[in-house]
Design an enzyme around this catalytic site. Structure first.
Site, mmCIF file in Angstrom:
data_model
loop_
_atom_site.group_PDB
_atom_site.id
_atom_site.type_symbol
_atom_site.label_atom_id
_atom_site.label_comp_id
_atom_site.label_asym_id
_atom_site.label_seq_id
_atom_site.Cartn_x
_atom_site.Cartn_y
_atom_site.Cartn_z
ATOM 1 C CD GLU A 17 39.725 -12.132 -49.622
ATOM 2 O OE1 GLU A 17 40.439 -12.806 -49.444
ATOM 3 O OE2 GLU A 17 39.604 -11.191 -49.592
HETATM 4 C C1 LIG Z 1 33.760 -5.053 -55.493
HETATM 5 C C2 LIG Z 1 35.375 -5.195 -55.472
HETATM 6 C C3 LIG Z 1 36.135 -5.152 -53.925
HETATM 7 C C4 LIG Z 1 37.082 -4.632 -53.778
HETATM 8 N N1 LIG Z 1 37.672 -4.841 -52.222
HETATM 9 C C5 LIG Z 1 38.453 -4.376 -52.265
HETATM 10 C C6 LIG Z 1 38.829 -4.523 -50.792
HETATM 11 O O1 LIG Z 1 38.330 -4.480 -49.886
HETATM 12 N N2 LIG Z 1 40.528 -4.190 -50.352
HETATM 13 C C7 LIG Z 1 41.787 -3.886 -51.836
HETATM 14 O O2 LIG Z 1 42.519 -3.725 -51.198
HETATM 15 N N3 LIG Z 1 41.073 -4.219 -52.555
HETATM 16 C C8 LIG Z 1 39.431 -4.959 -53.069
HETATM 17 N N4 LIG Z 1 39.069 -4.596 -54.251
HETATM 18 C C9 LIG Z 1 40.291 -4.908 -55.624
HETATM 19 C C10 LIG Z 1 40.978 -6.652 -56.099
HETATM 20 O O3 LIG Z 1 41.766 -7.030 -55.491
HETATM 21 C C11 LIG Z 1 41.642 -5.678 -57.471
HETATM 22 O O4 LIG Z 1 40.274 -5.675 -58.863
HETATM 23 C C12 LIG Z 1 41.825 -7.366 -57.973
HETATM 24 O O5 LIG Z 1 42.957 -7.708 -57.178
HETATM 25 C C13 LIG Z 1 42.417 -7.062 -59.252
HETATM 26 O O6 LIG Z 1 43.364 -5.751 -59.902
HETATM 27 P P1 LIG Z 1 42.933 -4.577 -60.945
HETATM 28 O O7 LIG Z 1 41.139 -4.609 -60.955
HETATM 29 O O8 LIG Z 1 43.547 -3.494 -60.953
HETATM 30 O O9 LIG Z 1 42.736 -5.935 -61.641
HETATM 31 P P2 LIG Z 1 43.991 -5.492 -63.007
HETATM 32 O O10 LIG Z 1 45.109 -5.970 -61.983
HETATM 33 O O11 LIG Z 1 44.224 -4.771 -64.144
HETATM 34 O O12 LIG Z 1 44.112 -7.019 -63.430
HETATM 35 C C14 LIG Z 1 43.568 -7.348 -64.706
HETATM 36 C C15 LIG Z 1 43.069 -8.400 -65.315
HETATM 37 O O13 LIG Z 1 44.275 -9.035 -65.783
HETATM 38 C C16 LIG Z 1 44.953 -10.172 -65.968
HETATM 39 N N5 LIG Z 1 45.695 -10.352 -64.647
HETATM 40 C C17 LIG Z 1 46.616 -9.542 -64.037
HETATM 41 N N6 LIG Z 1 47.761 -9.784 -64.377
HETATM 42 C C18 LIG Z 1 48.024 -10.659 -64.236
HETATM 43 C C19 LIG Z 1 48.770 -12.045 -64.040
HETATM 44 N N7 LIG Z 1 50.526 -11.150 -63.882
HETATM 45 N N8 LIG Z 1 48.754 -13.090 -65.484
HETATM 46 C C20 LIG Z 1 48.258 -13.158 -66.232
HETATM 47 N N9 LIG Z 1 47.324 -12.397 -65.836
HETATM 48 C C21 LIG Z 1 47.304 -11.358 -64.923
HETATM 49 C C22 LIG Z 1 43.303 -10.782 -64.937
HETATM 50 O O14 LIG Z 1 42.816 -11.713 -65.844
HETATM 51 C C23 LIG Z 1 43.405 -10.343 -64.152
HETATM 52 O O15 LIG Z 1 42.207 -10.145 -63.578
HETATM 53 C C24 LIG Z 1 38.008 -4.894 -54.540
HETATM 54 C C25 LIG Z 1 37.149 -5.350 -56.077
HETATM 55 C C26 LIG Z 1 36.049 -5.181 -56.263
HETATM 56 C C27 LIG Z 1 36.253 -4.695 -58.052
#
Ligand SMILES: Cc1cc2nc3c(=O)[nH]c(=O)nc-3n(C[C@H](O)[C@H](O)[C@H](O)COP(=O)(O)OP(=O)(O)OC[C@H]3O[C@@H](n4cnc5c(N)ncnc54)[C@H](O)[C@@H]3O)c2cc1C
Length: 597
Positions: free
Chosen positions: A413
């Site tokens: 989130e």
């Molecule tokens: C168990 C689980 C349940 C989930 N449930 C849902 C759901 O029900 N519905 C849904 O839509 N999504 C869901 N998600 C997705 C979740 O919201 C995303 O994993 C989250 O938004 C991060 O996106 P990403 O994993 O692609 O990480 P990325 O976008 O690749 O980011 C990785 C890391 O990079 C860093 N980062 C990224 N951007 C920036 C920035 N601008 N500045 C500084 N640091 C940054 C942060 O440390 C971040 O943790 C779920 C994820 C998990 C693991």
């Protein structure tokens, strides 16, 4: 129309207004960045209305009885599934439709009451609280807020009882933190009767068990070659809906079904569009505001469990002929957990009340709540883990599971880094615009510009010379209130200074942003703690109690929070940012760990 219904109408109106964002009242957090203490939103400490409180007490009693009897968090983790009997039981108690209007079969609870319910579940099982959040806080939220009467009538009755389940599908491979980068396409059919959806979603909680998914996809913007995100109601029985992975194996919250799915030429009727076309991103952000509020409640519940476990072990485990609680380094951890748990509950309550009372813009506060509570919970679990020593490492205690479960909180989130930057940038926007007004006029004087610059200058100057009043009612809290007022003044001064010093480049200076956001979060947390303490003292006075509840944890929180604020502000000028960036740059450009370390 009863009070809750009126509140709900207001909620809906508020969400709609957000979509067509016009001028809004100054919220609490935005006020902090302007050097104001917008007392009306945070004081007196919000209380659930008496009629709703008795309904809530009854629901909580029923819920506790059910959870004690039927919820086995260990088994849920081991089996990687939440049994249907548990889902049915939650539905019977009303948990799956807590805030849905009664006319659709819901409980009609306020957000504050709903948070108490989620706190109770969060105390016991993170898988179950995440499941409930995915279904109720975000899964059916867009329908509740933006659905038409017909849509609600058609979908809600089965969703609020748990006969059917909901999910919220925003994330894709290319749209994680960068949520606006949704690639799933929704092409209108030639006769305009439906949209044809193509693309993939991943990491979606409840995807494989949901009967209704709120899916974000791109629709063409009429009259241009651009596209914008729109929210759709999608059901898995639509031809072309393909479940790619039902339950992605994962580290924690293993009871939840986190899935991947594809939509291949899925025809979605135009009646299934949620909210206005092209406004899906704002729908999603509004939905996430609700999710982040209940996230705070779940973390509060888990932090209280940490405290209970820590006290139990520290009072029974003996080493060096003493129970562990005798050692100051153990005391320190217990005190910190108690202080944080008190603050987390206060912050959750105040934020939920913003929603209930119809504040127009609470995005900053929900982001602050999410970052603050998830970071503090991680610390709480780390502390109680340490108090249990080697025993924490074994699976017969809940601690290793709690640690695995809690790790997602800082990522889901909205990753905390993204939200931290958001808090600083959105907060600084107000004073930043005022400075821009002044700067632009100095560079290019005009009559109109002069009057705007004069107003902006007056506002900036006013905030710089006035220490805001923090109006507590209890005499014993006056000193803390004065200190908080002075810290808000110093914060405003530091924000102004950063804006003047760095100007536009501040948009990319995340290390500066982090300190500003951290200070803002602690100012908000301290405010909530002070407000709660004040409310409890006043309540005790009114009831004729000789003493209010023990406030040593709250007092500790304020001391530590004030210290953190001072530290964050001092580090704006005294820091190692240059060296940090240089070391990281060297690693990133060398491309290997060998040469860099
Ligand atoms: C168990 C689980 C349940 C989930 N449930 C849902 C759901 O029900 N519905 C849904 O839509 N999504 C869901 N998600 C997705 C979740 O919201 C995303 O994993 C989250 O938004 C991060 O996106 P990403 O994993 O692609 O990480 P990325 O976008 O690749 O980011 C990785 C890391 O990079 C860093 N980062 C990224 N951007 C920036 C920035 N601008 N500045 C500084 N640091 C940054 C942060 O440390 C971040 O943790 C779920 C994820 C998990 C693991």
């Amino acid at each position: 129309m009863n009070k809750i219904d009126a509140q709900r109408q207001k909620e809906i109106q508020q969400a709609e207004e957000l979509l067509f964002a016009g001028p809004q009242a100054l919220g609490f957090a935005k006020g902090l960045f302007q050097g104001h203490f917008v007392a009306d939103w945070v004081m007196p400490y919000p209380r659930i209305q008496a009629a709703e409180q008795s309904e809530l007490d009854q629901t909580l009693a029923e819920l506790r009885e059910f959870l004690d009897r039927d919820l086995d968090a260990v088994e849920i983790d081991r089996q990687e599934d939440i049994p249907r009997s548990v889902i049915d039981g939650l539905g019977r108690v009303g948990v799956l439709g807590m805030t849905a209007p009664k006319e659709y079969g819901g409980h009609g609870f306020s957000q504050m009451a709903n948070c108490k319910v989620l706190e109770e579940i969060g105390r016991r099982c993170a898988s179950t609280s995440v499941f409930v959040n995915a279904h109720h806080s975000i899964g059916i939220r867009a329908l509740l807020l933006f659905g038409t009467h017909e849509q609600k009538q058609k979908w809600l009755p089965k969703l609020v009882t748990g006969e059917q389940l909901g999910a919220f599908a925003l994330t894709e491979k290319e749209a994680g933190s960068d949520a606006a980068n949704v690639q799933m396409q929704a092409r209108p059919s030639e006769d305009g009767s439906h949209f044809i959806l193509n693309g993939e979603k991943r990491y979606i909680t409840n995807a494989a068990i949901a009967h209704e998914l709120t899916v974000m996809a791109r629709t063409p913007v009429p009259g241009s070659d651009k596209t914008a995100v729109t929210a759709f109601l999608v059901t898995p029985d639509m031809p072309g809906f393909e479940m790619l992975e039902q339950r992605m194996p994962k580290m924690g919250i293993r009871g939840t079904a986190t899935g991947r799915f594809a939509l291949r030429d899925v025809k979605v009727p135009k009646e299934n569009v949620l909210g206005p076309l092209g406004k899906g991103l704002k729908v999603a952000l509004t939905v996430l505001d609700f999710g982040r509020t209940t996230f705070g409640a779940c973390c509060t519940g888990a932090a209280k469990t940490c405290l209970e476990l820590a006290i139990r072990h520290a009072n029974t485990r003996k080493q060096f002929d003493k129970t562990l609680g005798n050692f100051h380094l153990v005391k320190k951890k217990i005190a910190r957990i108690a202080a944080d748990a008190y603050a987390m509950e206060a912050m959750t309550t105040v934020t939920a009340a913003f929603i209930d009372r119809g504040l127009e813009d609470y995005m900053l506060e929900t982001a602050m709540l999410k970052v603050f509570t998830t970071e503090r919970l991680w610390e709480c679990i780390n502390d109680v883990f340490q108090i249990y020593g080697g025993s924490a490492y074994f699976v017969d205690l809940p601690l290793e599971r709690m640690m695995r479960d809690a790790r997602i909180n800082q990522i889901g989130e909205g990753a905390n880094e993204v939200l931290t930057s958001f808090i600083a940038l959105v907060g600084m926007r107000g004073p930043g615009l005022e400075f821009k007004e002044i700067y632009d006029t100095m560079m290019k004087p005009s009559r109109d510009g002069m009057s705007k610059a004069w107003a902006a200058g007056k506002s900036r100057l006013g905030a710089t010379i006035r220490v805001p009043d923090v109006p507590v009612r209890s005499e014993q809290l006056r000193a803390d209130a004065r200190q908080l007022g002075r810290l808000i003044w110093r914060f405003n001064w530091a924000v102004n200074r950063a804006l003047v010093m760095y100007r536009e480049p501040i948009l990319d200076m995340q290390l500066i942003q982090e300190r500003i956001a951290n200070a803002a979060m602690d100012l908000f947390a301290s405010t909530c703690v002070l407000s709660r303490q004040d409310g409890e003292i006043q309540f005790a006075h009114r009831n004729g109690d000789a003493v209010a509840r023990d406030h040593s944890a709250a007092n500790l929180f304020l001391r530590q929070s004030f210290r953190r604020i001072r530290r964050s502000l001092a580090a704006l000028t005294d820091n190692d940012d240059g060296a940090v960036i240089a070391a990281a740059k060297s690693c990133l450009t060398s491309g290997t760990a060998e040469t860099a370390a």
